[in-house]
Write a protein that holds these residues in place. Sequence first.
Motif, PDB file in Angstrom:
ATOM      1  N   ALA A 212       0.833  -1.198   0.000  1.00 51.55           N
ATOM      2  CA  ALA A 212       0.000   0.000   0.000  1.00 51.55           C
ATOM      3  C   ALA A 212       0.871   1.253   0.000  1.00 51.55           C
ATOM      4  O   ALA A 212       2.015   1.235   0.456  1.00 51.55           O
ATOM      5  N   ALA A 213       0.316   2.336  -0.478  1.00 53.31           N
ATOM      6  CA  ALA A 213       1.012   3.624  -0.422  1.00 53.31           C
ATOM      7  C   ALA A 213       1.037   4.115   1.020  1.00 53.31           C
ATOM      8  O   ALA A 213       0.128   3.831   1.805  1.00 53.31           O
ATOM      9  N   LEU A 214       2.073   4.844   1.371  1.00 44.83           N
ATOM     10  CA  LEU A 214       2.183   5.447   2.695  1.00 44.83           C
ATOM     11  C   LEU A 214       1.709   6.892   2.597  1.00 44.83           C
ATOM     12  O   LEU A 214       2.244   7.674   1.815  1.00 44.83           O
ATOM     13  N   VAL A 215       0.701   7.250   3.389  1.00 43.06           N
ATOM     14  CA  VAL A 215       0.224   8.625   3.450  1.00 43.06           C
ATOM     15  C   VAL A 215       1.053   9.345   4.511  1.00 43.06           C
ATOM     16  O   VAL A 215       1.166   8.885   5.644  1.00 43.06           O
ATOM     17  N   VAL A 216       1.641  10.483   4.131  1.00 43.19           N
ATOM     18  CA  VAL A 216       2.534  11.233   5.021  1.00 43.19           C
ATOM     19  C   VAL A 216       1.912  12.599   5.303  1.00 43.19           C
ATOM     20  O   VAL A 216       1.605  13.356   4.378  1.00 43.19           O
ATOM     21  N   LEU A 217       1.718  12.892   6.579  1.00 44.14           N
ATOM     22  CA  LEU A 217       1.194  14.176   7.024  1.00 44.14           C
ATOM     23  C   LEU A 217       2.357  15.086   7.400  1.00 44.14           C
ATOM     24  O   LEU A 217       3.454  14.602   7.694  1.00 44.14           O
ATOM     25  N   TYR A 218       2.125  16.398   7.441  1.00 42.55           N
ATOM     26  CA  TYR A 218       3.152  17.349   7.863  1.00 42.55           C
ATOM     27  C   TYR A 218       2.763  17.951   9.205  1.00 42.55           C
ATOM     28  O   TYR A 218       1.586  18.220   9.458  1.00 42.55           O
ATOM     29  N   SER A 219       3.747  18.190  10.062  1.00 42.35           N
ATOM     30  CA  SER A 219       3.522  18.871  11.341  1.00 42.35           C
ATOM     31  C   SER A 219       4.694  19.807  11.611  1.00 42.35           C
ATOM     32  O   SER A 219       5.851  19.414  11.483  1.00 42.35           O
ATOM     33  N   SER A 220       4.388  21.010  12.030  1.00 41.09           N
ATOM     34  CA  SER A 220       5.440  21.938  12.421  1.00 41.09           C
ATOM     35  C   SER A 220       5.904  21.671  13.850  1.00 41.09           C
ATOM     36  O   SER A 220       6.914  22.221  14.281  1.00 41.09           O
TER      37      SER A 220
END
Length: 117
Positions: free
Chosen positions: A63-71
């Motif tokens: 499966a594809a890896l979903v990557v979120l961003y966080s400051s």
Amino acid sequence: MESNKINYVELPAKDLTLNKSFFEKAFGWSFQDFGTEYTAFENAGLDGGFFQADFASRPQNGAALVVLYSSELETTLERVKEYGGSIEQEIFEFPGGRRFHFLDPCGNEWAVWSKLA
């Protein structure tokens, strides 16, 4: 909408109510239900939804890896743990940033990254 661009992503969830609660609390997402076996997420950076299923999305299964961003990576990691996610891989550095991987309450793997300070 732009043609030929990623527009929507769908992920499995064994328990829609549990996953909705987790993402509402940990990330501030909102949801719109479409029947009892599908919910769309909003305010997530990319539109998508969870469909009722007895399997999970994991990169090691193709499966594809979903990557979120966080400051604020450490704060996000603590929120993930507080609201029912489990840490799959602790924070590590890579060229240009840092990230960690976690499993949502239904077993889907996600990552969260932040730029190097």
